[in-house]
Enzyme design. Structure first.
Site, mmCIF file in Angstrom:
data_model
loop_
_atom_site.group_PDB
_atom_site.id
_atom_site.type_symbol
_atom_site.label_atom_id
_atom_site.label_comp_id
_atom_site.label_asym_id
_atom_site.label_seq_id
_atom_site.Cartn_x
_atom_site.Cartn_y
_atom_site.Cartn_z
ATOM 1 N N GLU A 1 11.549 -5.380 11.465
ATOM 2 C CA GLU A 1 11.054 -4.250 10.684
ATOM 3 C C GLU A 1 9.797 -3.673 11.342
ATOM 4 O O GLU A 1 8.848 -4.407 11.619
ATOM 5 C CB GLU A 1 10.711 -4.685 9.263
ATOM 6 C CG GLU A 1 10.298 -3.512 8.395
ATOM 7 C CD GLU A 1 9.799 -3.926 7.013
ATOM 8 O OE1 GLU A 1 8.940 -4.823 6.936
ATOM 9 O OE2 GLU A 1 10.252 -3.330 6.030
ATOM 10 N N GLU B 1 10.035 -8.567 -3.556
ATOM 11 C CA GLU B 1 10.589 -7.323 -3.004
ATOM 12 C C GLU B 1 10.032 -7.196 -1.595
ATOM 13 O O GLU B 1 8.861 -6.844 -1.418
ATOM 14 C CB GLU B 1 10.153 -6.117 -3.849
ATOM 15 C CG GLU B 1 10.711 -6.105 -5.261
ATOM 16 C CD GLU B 1 12.202 -5.818 -5.309
ATOM 17 O OE1 GLU B 1 12.748 -5.309 -4.310
ATOM 18 O OE2 GLU B 1 12.825 -6.120 -6.334
ATOM 19 N N LEU B 2 10.868 -7.490 -0.595
ATOM 20 C CA LEU B 2 10.334 -7.630 0.768
ATOM 21 C C LEU B 2 10.867 -6.539 1.700
ATOM 22 O O LEU B 2 11.215 -5.465 1.254
ATOM 23 C CB LEU B 2 10.657 -9.038 1.275
ATOM 24 C CG LEU B 2 10.272 -10.161 0.301
ATOM 25 C CD1 LEU B 2 10.685 -11.516 0.837
ATOM 26 C CD2 LEU B 2 8.780 -10.145 -0.018
ATOM 27 N N LYS C 1 -2.858 -7.308 -8.383
ATOM 28 C CA LYS C 1 -3.673 -7.352 -7.150
ATOM 29 C C LYS C 1 -3.054 -6.333 -6.197
ATOM 30 O O LYS C 1 -2.082 -6.619 -5.496
ATOM 31 C CB LYS C 1 -3.588 -8.765 -6.589
ATOM 32 C CG LYS C 1 -4.564 -9.244 -5.549
ATOM 33 C CD LYS C 1 -5.159 -8.304 -4.575
ATOM 34 C CE LYS C 1 -4.768 -8.659 -3.169
ATOM 35 N NZ LYS C 1 -4.784 -7.485 -2.284
ATOM 36 N N TRP D 1 0.796 -1.233 0.000
ATOM 37 C CA TRP D 1 0.000 0.000 0.000
ATOM 38 C C TRP D 1 0.826 1.279 0.000
ATOM 39 O O TRP D 1 0.271 2.360 -0.143
ATOM 40 C CB TRP D 1 -0.960 0.030 1.205
ATOM 41 C CG TRP D 1 -0.355 -0.443 2.498
ATOM 42 C CD1 TRP D 1 -0.502 -1.692 3.039
ATOM 43 C CD2 TRP D 1 0.506 0.276 3.402
ATOM 44 N NE1 TRP D 1 0.217 -1.789 4.218
ATOM 45 C CE2 TRP D 1 0.835 -0.592 4.467
ATOM 46 C CE3 TRP D 1 1.023 1.572 3.411
ATOM 47 C CZ2 TRP D 1 1.660 -0.217 5.524
ATOM 48 C CZ3 TRP D 1 1.854 1.958 4.469
ATOM 49 C CH2 TRP D 1 2.159 1.071 5.500
ATOM 50 N N CYS E 1 10.177 0.451 2.662
ATOM 51 C CA CYS E 1 10.988 -0.765 2.796
ATOM 52 C C CYS E 1 12.445 -0.379 3.003
ATOM 53 O O CYS E 1 13.217 -1.109 3.601
ATOM 54 C CB CYS E 1 10.830 -1.635 1.561
ATOM 55 S SG CYS E 1 11.141 -0.735 0.038
#
Ligand code: NAD
Length: 493
Positions: A385, A250-251, A175, A151, A284
């Protein structure tokens, strides 16, 4: 209230089940739009139309240059609609309008960049060791791509995934996050207006555990490209492995911003503050661990406090605002919980440390820019995180120790290095186990540069010429130029 439908097979359509999900404006704390809640049946319709578009054309039958022209037109339409869409995204996820507006320029440029790449995807002719054989490779689109996004920058994520995928000749089903789907559906309208054939670009909206999971599992999907948390990324990777689907992930990150005693401390302080408090830390790439040389810790901390205590929290639409709200209710709760976690572990709060209230902040979810000192790298606040405006200060004595602490983490997304010593900058760049190193800068991005993580921060790269490889398969062709058969047909040639 605005209603956003699904986009399937070139048409906007209600979800099969007729259900809607409210999208909340995090600054006012009110629902401002509704998005359709797709069902498994809707996901199946979207993937089926994407499969059909790839297998029967016209997309797969168009020349690469013609495909590129459609992408170029999308770029033109993004330029023409940038102000409007920036307002929509800022309203949907609370990101600063000025920042989203800047990002929209990058979105348009990214469509242009990959439109130019569409007709430069080449195979090679290889002079192999066999006589009378022509050997060459052909690069083919990988298949239907499922693009699942987070988001915090939805139209950017949709673009950095779909532009190369479409340039490669794939079709896509996007999505977006249930918390901020509007700008992706605005992009769908532009894609349609640009003349994209039906079924090539689809958007399904709804929750991750049902719509996202159904998309990932769907047998028509060949490749999954995902931006989001490492927990969801791991689930997707497991599902993909069972079906041998291709994945790019992509974390998250827990990035070190490393300040040496010889750095330009004014620039470094500004970089550290924007690297953790920009976008309320919901990046991130947040530089959530400040590694500072012991000899300058006190002076540097004073600079940080001075800068951070002047941050203006407020309305993301107001150009005077520096930092907007936390985008979602669960994220707000999580950030507040981490303030307690840090204190319980013995970190010392030297700035902020609470939810922010006051004039202009009443409806929203705001957290004070927060700095913890006396943090050790084994504390949870240094290892996990948060995705919020919390900076942890850790000290080091030597370059080797900075490298050791910097790398002592499960993640490997980015790192900042602040020094005026070029040799040290090069040594640090080499030693840090991350996908991007920023030297004397932070939060510098370009769609022309590969971006992605090492270790738990993910797999694959987005951006740059090599991004196109994530959406291609290579086929090898051996073609005999001889009219004679083999001397012995039972022996390998
Ligand atoms: P998330 O993992 O909760 O959701 C991301 C997307 O996955 C959403 O569209 C969600 O609906 C979907 N999803 C959730 N569960 C799913 C499931 N079981 N199967 C399939 N799809 C599912 O992440 P988020 O909260 O939206 O985003 C924040 C995270 O994203 C942070 O960890 C952040 O570091 C990461 N992020 C990474 C990058 C990067 O480029 N490396 C960029 C931005 C954000």
């Amino acid at each position: 209230m605005h209603r956003y439908q699904l986009f399937i097979d070139g048409a906007f359509t209600d979800a099969e089940g007729g259900e809607w999900i409210e999208s909340v404006d995090p600054y006012h704390g009110e629902a401002w739009a509704e998005i359709a809640r797709a069902t498994r049946g809707d996901v199946d319709r979207a993937v089926t139309s994407a499969v059909k578009a790839m297998e029967r054309g016209p997309w797969s039958k168009m020349t690469a240059s013609a495909r590129g022209k459609v992408l170029r037109k999308i770029g033109d339409l993004v330029v023409a609609n940038a102000d409007r869409i920036a307002r929509i995204e800022a309203r949907d996820n609370g990101k600063l309008l000025t920042e989203v507006r800047g990002q929209l320029n990058g979105v348009a440029e990214c469509w242009y960049y990959f439109s130019g790449l569409a007709d430069k995807i080449e195979g090679s002719s290889i002079p192999i060791e066999k006589a009378d054989t022509l050997a060459f490779t052909v690069r083919e689109p990988i298949g239907v791509v499922a693009a699942l996004t987070a988001w915090n920058s939805p139209i950017w994520f949709a673009t950095i995934k779909c532009a190369p995928a479409l340039a490669a000749g794939c079709s896509v089903v996007v999505k977006p996050s249930e918390f901020a789907s509007a700008s992706t559906l605005e992009l769908a309208a532009l894609v349609k207006e640009a003349g994209m054939p039906d079924g090539v670009f689809n958007v399904v909206t709804g929750f991750g555990h049902d719509v996202g999971a159904a998309l990932v599992e769907h047998p028509g999907v060949t490749k999954i490209t995902f931006t989001g948390s490492d927990a969801t990324g791991a689930k997707i990777y497991e599902t993909a492995a069972r079906h041998m689907k291709r994945v790019s992930l992509e974390l998250g990150g827990k990035s070190p911003n490393i300040v040496f005693e010889d750095a330009n401390l004014e620039l470094a302080a500004a970089g550290v503050v924007s690297g953790i408090f920009g976008a309320s830390g919901q990046m991130c790439t947040a530089g959530s661990r400040l590694l500072v040389h012991k000899s300058i810790k006190e002076a540097f901390t004073a600079k940080l406090i001075d800068l951070a205590s002047h941050i203006k929290l407020g309305d993301p639409m107001d150009p005077a605002t520096n930092v907007g709200p936390i985008a979602t209710a669960p994220q707000f709760k999580k950030v507040l919980e981490y303030l307690d976690v840090a204190r319980a572990d013995g970190a010392r709060c030297i700035l902020g440390g609470h939810a922010a209230t006051g004039q202009g902040l009443t409806g929203g979810q705001f957290v004070e820019p927060t700095i913890f000192s006396d943090v050790t790298n084994n504390m949870r606040i240094a290892q996990e995180e948060v995705f919020g405006p919390i900076l942890s200060i850790i000290t080091f004595d030597s370059e080797d120790e900075a490298i050791e602490i910097g790398n002592d983490i499960a993640y490997g997304l980015v790192a900042g290095v602040w020094t005026q010593n070029i040799g040290r900058a090069m040594r640090m760049t080499k030693a840090l186990k991350v996908g991007t190193v920023w030297v004397n800068t932070y939060r510098a991005y370009s769609y022309m540069m590969p971006f992605g993580g090492m270790k738990k921060s993910g797999l694959g790269r987005e951006g740059g010429i090599e991004a196109i490889n994530e959406y291609l398969e290579t086929k090898s062709v051996f073609m005999s130029t001889s009219d004679e058969g083999p001397v012995n047909p039972f022996i390998m040639r």
